[in-house]
Design an enzyme around this catalytic site. Structure first.
Site, PDB file in Angstrom:
ATOM      1  N   ASP A  79      -6.200  -3.824   0.177  1.00 23.49           N
ATOM      2  CA  ASP A  79      -5.484  -4.654   1.151  1.00 23.49           C
ATOM      3  C   ASP A  79      -6.400  -5.221   2.226  1.00 23.49           C
ATOM      4  O   ASP A  79      -7.522  -4.753   2.419  1.00 23.49           O
ATOM      5  CB  ASP A  79      -4.356  -3.841   1.820  1.00 23.49           C
ATOM      6  CG  ASP A  79      -4.875  -2.653   2.614  1.00 23.49           C
ATOM      7  OD1 ASP A  79      -5.817  -1.975   2.154  1.00 23.49           O
ATOM      8  OD2 ASP A  79      -4.345  -2.406   3.713  1.00 23.49           O
ATOM      9  N   GLU A 174      -4.741   0.703   3.124  1.00 22.87           N
ATOM     10  CA  GLU A 174      -5.613   1.406   4.076  1.00 22.87           C
ATOM     11  C   GLU A 174      -5.362   0.906   5.482  1.00 22.87           C
ATOM     12  O   GLU A 174      -5.357   1.665   6.444  1.00 22.87           O
ATOM     13  CB  GLU A 174      -7.085   1.200   3.693  1.00 22.87           C
ATOM     14  CG  GLU A 174      -8.070   2.044   4.490  1.00 22.87           C
ATOM     15  CD  GLU A 174      -8.521   1.437   5.800  1.00 22.87           C
ATOM     16  OE1 GLU A 174      -9.089   2.153   6.622  1.00 22.87           O
ATOM     17  OE2 GLU A 174      -8.289   0.231   6.029  1.00 22.87           O
TER      18      GLU A 174
HETATM   19 ZN   LIG Z   1     -11.508  -1.412   5.518  1.00 23.30          ZN
END
Ligand SMILES: [Zn+2]
Length: 407
Positions: A79, A174
């Protein structure tokens, strides 16, 4: 495939995560990207390829030796930050950067200017990949993915480099702090791993904050202001008093390095009720616990003056991975040696935040963080030097080599 071509292909996928959907992955773009990578892993001839319904993609580069060697993992996230659009990323390449201001977008007057970002001058003579000023770049962390797969490809093409089993994993979300939650450490099956998710060249991190959030609620009593004498209790004013009791210098804007802080991130108030939201951060576990006790102490103090007015709810968020890395310091030493072999000076520094690696370390997979090479993450000024990405790939290759044949 060339490292940079790979990277330029990956940034075209819009994988911006979203903390509000409560899904895993939080956005469908991340799953599409994972599927494209899954296809690529098959084409590369990797083994044990799995993509689960949460968007966690894993694969194996088998050992090319019969010797018993540890299994090492490399991890990067799919992401990009929710802070800035990752839709229609149009990277620009500036070859042989001359140290001047780079025009990102002439029409909108957006420049990447060394007067504002002096770190740019460390990369004079190198080739920089920038945005067009309207999106982020996504080097965080697609540079990491490209580096890992290019290192795998490099090892495949050079069977003379002896290496043990290598596991790779690409995880969603994340950037919204959910990258490690559904990571199947057992399935991954590595003895240890590295996230390729740091910033500038040389970064090597195995210490992060201990983190908690605190919600402090003040309950007041509203009365018509014309007849409020000795009756009204204004929760906003009590909350304000509470704010001022915390040490003024122990805030993010006054701290660096290993200095921890209390950070007031939210305030919502009326006469009847005021809620303060804090985050508490400290690398040192004892000091971290003391900070939380101090908040509770101030709540008691406030209640002595205004009985029953104040309550607190503290939630631990994550812990410093140092305690999990210290028993296996050889994994830091391997990374440092690998950097030196790749011609990179290691810069070991504490993270003033958290990483997926911290959570993975507490789930039983020791997992320090290595640079992916980019700068100015999460915004339109993000850029990555091509040469830093190449060095990151070399560091991965050298780690594989060193694990098989330590110096
Ligand atoms: Zn990162």
């Amino acid at each position: 495939m060339n490292l940079i071509d790979r990277f330029l292909r990956y940034v075209k996928f819009d994988t911006q995560s979203d903390e509000l959907t409560n899904l895993t992955p939080s956005t469908p773009g991340q799953y599409k990207f994972a599927q494209a990578l899954e296809k690529e892993l098959h084409q590369m001839g990797l083994e044990d390829i799995t993509l689960d319904e949460n968007g966690y993609l894993m694969a194996t580069l088998p050992a090319n030796t019969t010797r018993q060697l540890p299994t090492v993992g490399f991890i990067a996230h799919l992401d990009t930050s929710p802070d800035m659009s990752g839709h229609n990323v149009n990277p620009q390449r500036v070859n042989n950067y001359d140290g001047s201001k780079i025009t990102l977008n002439a029409e909108k007057g957006i420049y990447l200017d060394p007067a504002e970002f002096p770190e740019m001058l460390n990369y004079v003579g190198q080739d920089l990949i920038t945005t067009d000023g309207t999106t982020l770049l996504g080097a965080d962390d697609k540079a990491g993915i490209a580096e890992i797969l290019s290192a795998v490809e490099y090892l495949q093409a050079r069977p003379e480099i002896e290496h043990g089993k290598i596991r790779v994993a690409f995880n969603p979300d994340e950037e919204i702090g959910q990258g490690a939650h559904k990571f199947d450490v057992k399935l991954f099956g590595a003895d240890w791993a590295y996230t390729m998710d740091g910033g500038e060249i040389g970064e090597l991190e195995f210490e992060n904050f201990n983190a908690a959030s605190a919600r402090v609620t003040f309950t007041g009593r509203n009365v018509h202001p014309g007849s409020a004498k000795h009756k009204m209790i204004n929760s906003i004013r009590i909350a304000n008093q509470f704010i001022l009791m915390l040490p003024r210098w122990e805030t993010p804007e006054h701290t660096e390095g290993y200095e921890g802080f209390y950070h007031l991130v939210g305030i919502e108030g009326s006469v009847e009720q005021t809620v303060l939201t804090y985050i508490v951060r400290d690398h040192d576990r004892d000091r971290f616990e003391r900070r939380k006790r101090e908040l509770e102490h101030l709540v008691r103090k406030t209640n002595n003056e205004f009985p029953g007015c104040c309550s607190i709810e503290i939630k631990n968020q994550y812990y410093n991975m140092r305690e999990k890395i210290e028993p296996v310091m050889h994994i830091i030493e391997v990374a440092e040696k690998a950097m030196l072999r790749a011609g990179v000076t290691p810069k070991v520094q504490p993270i003033r935040g958290g990483t997926d690696g911290a959570q993975l370390s507490f789930k039983g997979l020791p997992c320090p963080n290595i640079f992916a090479g980019g700068l100015n993450f999460h915004g339109r000024y993000e850029f990555v030097p091509v040469q830093s990405m190449e060095k990151a790939r070399d560091v991965i290759v050298e780690i594989a080599r060193l694990v098989a044949n330590p110096e």
